[in-house]
Write a protein that holds these residues in place. Sequence first.
Motif, mmCIF file in Angstrom:
data_model
loop_
_atom_site.group_PDB
_atom_site.id
_atom_site.type_symbol
_atom_site.label_atom_id
_atom_site.label_comp_id
_atom_site.label_asym_id
_atom_site.label_seq_id
_atom_site.Cartn_x
_atom_site.Cartn_y
_atom_site.Cartn_z
ATOM 1 N N HIS A 70 0.832 -1.204 0.000
ATOM 2 C CA HIS A 70 0.000 0.000 0.000
ATOM 3 C C HIS A 70 0.862 1.248 0.000
ATOM 4 N N SER A 71 0.407 2.229 -0.727
ATOM 5 C CA SER A 71 1.085 3.522 -0.717
ATOM 6 C C SER A 71 0.197 4.546 -0.011
ATOM 7 N N HIS A 72 0.779 5.651 0.321
ATOM 8 C CA HIS A 72 0.033 6.714 1.004
ATOM 9 C C HIS A 72 -1.063 7.271 0.099
ATOM 10 N N GLU A 73 -0.795 7.374 -1.194
ATOM 11 C CA GLU A 73 -1.783 7.895 -2.141
ATOM 12 C C GLU A 73 -3.007 6.988 -2.223
ATOM 13 N N VAL A 74 -2.784 5.689 -2.236
ATOM 14 C CA VAL A 74 -3.895 4.742 -2.306
ATOM 15 C C VAL A 74 -4.745 4.840 -1.048
ATOM 16 N N ASP A 75 -4.100 4.946 0.101
ATOM 17 C CA ASP A 75 -4.840 5.063 1.356
ATOM 18 C C ASP A 75 -5.688 6.330 1.395
ATOM 19 N N GLU A 76 -5.142 7.447 0.895
ATOM 20 C CA GLU A 76 -5.923 8.686 0.855
ATOM 21 C C GLU A 76 -7.109 8.565 -0.100
ATOM 22 N N HIS A 77 -6.887 7.963 -1.253
ATOM 23 C CA HIS A 77 -7.968 7.801 -2.234
ATOM 24 C C HIS A 77 -9.084 6.928 -1.662
ATOM 25 N N VAL A 78 -8.725 5.864 -1.004
ATOM 26 C CA VAL A 78 -9.718 4.960 -0.420
ATOM 27 C C VAL A 78 -10.488 5.658 0.695
ATOM 28 N N SER A 79 -9.828 6.499 1.459
ATOM 29 C CA SER A 79 -10.528 7.189 2.550
ATOM 30 C C SER A 79 -11.539 8.205 2.036
ATOM 31 N N LEU A 80 -11.396 8.660 0.789
ATOM 32 C CA LEU A 80 -12.332 9.627 0.207
ATOM 33 C C LEU A 80 -13.467 8.959 -0.564
ATOM 34 N N MET A 81 -13.415 7.668 -0.768
ATOM 35 C CA MET A 81 -14.434 6.971 -1.553
ATOM 36 C C MET A 81 -15.852 7.072 -0.987
ATOM 37 N N PRO A 82 -16.069 7.104 0.327
ATOM 38 C CA PRO A 82 -17.452 7.213 0.812
ATOM 39 C C PRO A 82 -18.167 8.476 0.343
ATOM 40 N N PHE A 83 -17.421 9.500 -0.043
ATOM 41 C CA PHE A 83 -18.025 10.760 -0.476
ATOM 42 C C PHE A 83 -18.165 10.842 -1.988
#
Length: 70
Positions: free
Chosen positions: A28-41
Amino acid sequence: MDEWWYALYCLAGVLFFYLVTSACLRGHSHEVDEHVSLMPFADDPAAARRVEVAIGKAVPARAPDARLEL
């Protein structure tokens, strides 16, 4: 002596869980984690705009393709 085998068995289970989890998270990269955290919106454009204003990052928002009909 049975308690020692049981303790060793439990310790091996915890060690196995730790090793498997760390191996899975290694990719996992930091970018992927940020993208996944924004998916609910992403399916609510109004909420996506509010989150963008609040955090200052773009949320990949799009309207849902089909609405559920009850």
